[in-house]
Structure formats: C-alpha cells, structure tokens
Design a protein around this motif. Structure first.
Motif, PDB file in Angstrom:
ATOM      1  N   ASP A  43      -0.437   8.677 -22.185  1.00 39.45           N
ATOM      2  CA  ASP A  43       0.236   7.455 -21.686  1.00 39.45           C
ATOM      3  C   ASP A  43      -0.738   6.497 -21.127  1.00 39.45           C
ATOM      4  O   ASP A  43      -0.520   5.202 -21.148  1.00 39.45           O
ATOM      5  N   LYS A 138      17.798   7.824 -17.757  1.00 43.53           N
ATOM      6  CA  LYS A 138      17.404   6.794 -17.239  1.00 43.53           C
ATOM      7  C   LYS A 138      17.745   6.310 -15.832  1.00 43.53           C
ATOM      8  O   LYS A 138      17.408   5.679 -14.902  1.00 43.53           O
ATOM      9  N   ARG A 145       8.458   2.664 -14.538  1.00 42.00           N
ATOM     10  CA  ARG A 145       7.960   1.959 -15.577  1.00 42.00           C
ATOM     11  C   ARG A 145       6.425   1.462 -15.360  1.00 42.00           C
ATOM     12  O   ARG A 145       5.863   1.325 -14.301  1.00 42.00           O
ATOM     13  N   SER A 173      11.997   4.818 -16.461  1.00 39.12           N
ATOM     14  CA  SER A 173      11.171   4.558 -17.636  1.00 39.12           C
ATOM     15  C   SER A 173      11.517   5.684 -18.650  1.00 39.12           C
ATOM     16  O   SER A 173      11.472   5.478 -19.884  1.00 39.12           O
ATOM     17  N   PHE A 174      11.903   6.775 -18.268  1.00 36.68           N
ATOM     18  CA  PHE A 174      11.995   7.856 -19.172  1.00 36.68           C
ATOM     19  C   PHE A 174      13.673   8.115 -19.527  1.00 36.68           C
ATOM     20  O   PHE A 174      14.479   8.283 -18.575  1.00 36.68           O
ATOM     21  N   SER A 176      13.060   5.432 -23.261  1.00 34.76           N
ATOM     22  CA  SER A 176      13.308   4.106 -23.437  1.00 34.76           C
ATOM     23  C   SER A 176      14.796   3.978 -24.184  1.00 34.76           C
ATOM     24  O   SER A 176      14.916   4.649 -25.386  1.00 34.76           O
ATOM     25  N   ARG A 215       8.202  -2.272 -26.683  1.00 33.29           N
ATOM     26  CA  ARG A 215       8.573  -1.773 -25.274  1.00 33.29           C
ATOM     27  C   ARG A 215       7.148  -1.438 -24.668  1.00 33.29           C
ATOM     28  O   ARG A 215       7.193  -1.557 -23.214  1.00 33.29           O
ATOM     29  N   HIS A 221       7.803   0.227 -20.988  1.00 35.22           N
ATOM     30  CA  HIS A 221       7.721   1.684 -21.393  1.00 35.22           C
ATOM     31  C   HIS A 221       6.240   2.539 -21.508  1.00 35.22           C
ATOM     32  O   HIS A 221       5.329   1.656 -22.253  1.00 35.22           O
ATOM     33  N   TYR A 222       6.189   3.640 -21.170  1.00 35.27           N
ATOM     34  CA  TYR A 222       5.127   4.294 -21.739  1.00 35.27           C
ATOM     35  C   TYR A 222       5.137   4.786 -23.237  1.00 35.27           C
ATOM     36  O   TYR A 222       6.378   4.642 -23.823  1.00 35.27           O
ATOM     37  N   ASP A 225       7.649   7.731 -23.408  1.00 39.00           N
ATOM     38  CA  ASP A 225       9.246   7.130 -23.326  1.00 39.00           C
ATOM     39  C   ASP A 225       9.610   6.441 -24.775  1.00 39.00           C
ATOM     40  O   ASP A 225      10.808   6.942 -25.077  1.00 39.00           O
TER      41      ASP A 225
END
Length: 255
Positions: A43, A138, A145, A173-174, A176, A215, A221-222, A225
């Motif tokens: 990530d 979320k 994020r 963030s977790f 997306s 994203r 987001h990573y 995500d």
C-alpha cells in the motif's frame, strides 16, 4: 429407461457452479486481505508513487511530511468521477423497471432465471455496497485515508488493511465504497443479452476498473481498499446468485 440420478445432477449443476464461484471468490478475498495485512509496504509503495512531497511551511513538528496527491484536484478526474458515480443509480432504475415490466406482463409467472439474476444484482448492491461497505466497514474500520495519514501530509497514524486500530472516526478508508460500486457494475455484464455484451460490456468493464484506480491515484484510498472493495461486490453478487439458485433448486425438487 429414464434415469432420475441424471436428471437430479443436471438440475443441481447450476447450484454447484454458482456455489463454487462464490467460495472461490470468498477465499480469494480473504487471501488478498492476508497479503495486504502482512505486507503493508504494498500500500505504501503505491501511495508514494502518486504523492509529491513538498517543503513544509513550518518545521515545528519533527519528521513532518508535506505534499499533495497531484491528481486529487484534477478537473478531468472530477468530471469522470461524477459520471461514474451516477451509473449505479441508472442501473438500479433500469433493473427495477425491467422487473416491474416483467411482473405486469406475466403476472404470477414473472419469476424466471433471468429475472432472478436481476433480483440478485439488486440484493447484492444493497447488502454489499450498502450494508457491508458503507454502513459497517467504512464506519467502524478506523483506517485513515492516505491523505489523512502523517506519511502523506495528514495527522493520523498509518494502519494496514484489516486492522481496526486506526483513529478514523467515520467514512474511513477500508474499504472503498466507489470501488465496490465499480465491482458491482462489472457484475452487470453477466446480465446483458449476448448481443450487447460487446458494445456495453467492454465500456462497463473499463469503468469498473477505472473507479477503484482513480480513488488510489487521488490519495482517497490505498490499493488494498480499492482491490478489496471492488472484489467484495463480486463476492456478494456470487453469494446472492448461489442462494437464489439453491432456492430455485429446492422449489423445483418439491414440484
């Protein structure tokens, strides 16, 4: 002589296939989560590749990182995002209209394999994107994020995918939500008539992949995500198909 065992096998084959697809996707989702959880550098490397560090205005905070995700305010990205966000709503209206039309035309016989697939799509959207992603994960995952973490100009600590130890308090963030919507759009390709799968299926697939990529590229987001959010919709859609096939098989067996 008529072989009942052959008839039974053929009738239940779709259930076996749909269940297998669900189990395979379900296992893949957890396998990817395991990888992202134990190798968080994946990530970080991806996020750093789209982040531009800049000198900080103040040096009062030791090891402070300043910078921007260059594409976060890109006007083209913003326009494309607005368009893609509207697509799931359009699809919902179309699916509901088809189901209502089928019910009005055929009455009690409106339920077919095709209409059940449409129902599965709507159920999977409500459960996957609506309940699991946006209402539960979320809200309670706690993962900040990228642009909110101190590694990329924010103030919160980085936590890996699957960890609920972060300090994000909402809309985290977790995973997306937009990536999950993109994954759901890909599922709709399976519902298209064969003659439309090329002219409509390819654009849908492109949009489906673009949504999670955007994203990540904008620091919202990573990678984990986006990938897990996208795949989650496929898992839930496959689960809905498997359950409906199982119910159809049970109804056929009783009749």
């Amino acid at each position: 002589m008529y072989d009942n065992s052959i008839a039974y096998t053929k009738r239940n084959a779709p259930v076996s296939r749909s269940s297998f697809v669900f189990l395979a996707l379900f296992a893949l989702w957890w396998a990817l989560l395991f990888v992202f959880y134990h190798f968080p550098s994946i990530d970080l490397v991806v996020a750093k590749s789209v982040f531009t560090a800049t000198p900080c205005a103040s040096t009062a905070i030791p090891n402070e990182v300043c910078g921007v995700f260059d594409l976060a305010k890109n006007p083209i990205f913003e326009i494309v995002r607005d368009v893609t966000l509207a697509l799931p709503y359009i699809a919902i209206v179309v699916l509901i209209a088809i189901l209502i039309s089928s019910w009005r035309k055929y009455g009690t016989g409106w339920r077919t394999l095709k209409t059940d697939r449409y129902i599965a799509a709507l159920i999977s959207l409500a459960i996957g994107c609506g309940l699991i992603v946006n209402t539960l994960l979320k809200s309670y995952s706690g993962r900040p994020r990228p642009r909110s973490t101190d590694l990329f100009g924010g103030s919160l600590d980085f936590v890996q995918a699957g960890s609920f130890a972060g300090r994000c308090l909402g809309n985290c963030s977790f995973v997306s939500g937009e990536a999950s919507s993109g994954g759901w759009l890909l599922c709709l390709v399976l519902l298209l008539p064969p003659r439309l799968r090329f002219p409509l299926g390819i654009p849908l697939a492109v949009v489906s992949i673009m949504m999670p990529m955007m994203r990540v590229m904008t620091g919202a987001h990573y990678l984990s995500d986006a990938v897990l959010g996208w795949l989650l919709s496929l898992v839930v859609f496959a689960a809905a198909i498997a359950v409906i096939d199982l119910l159809r098989s049970g109804t056929s067996a009783r009749s």
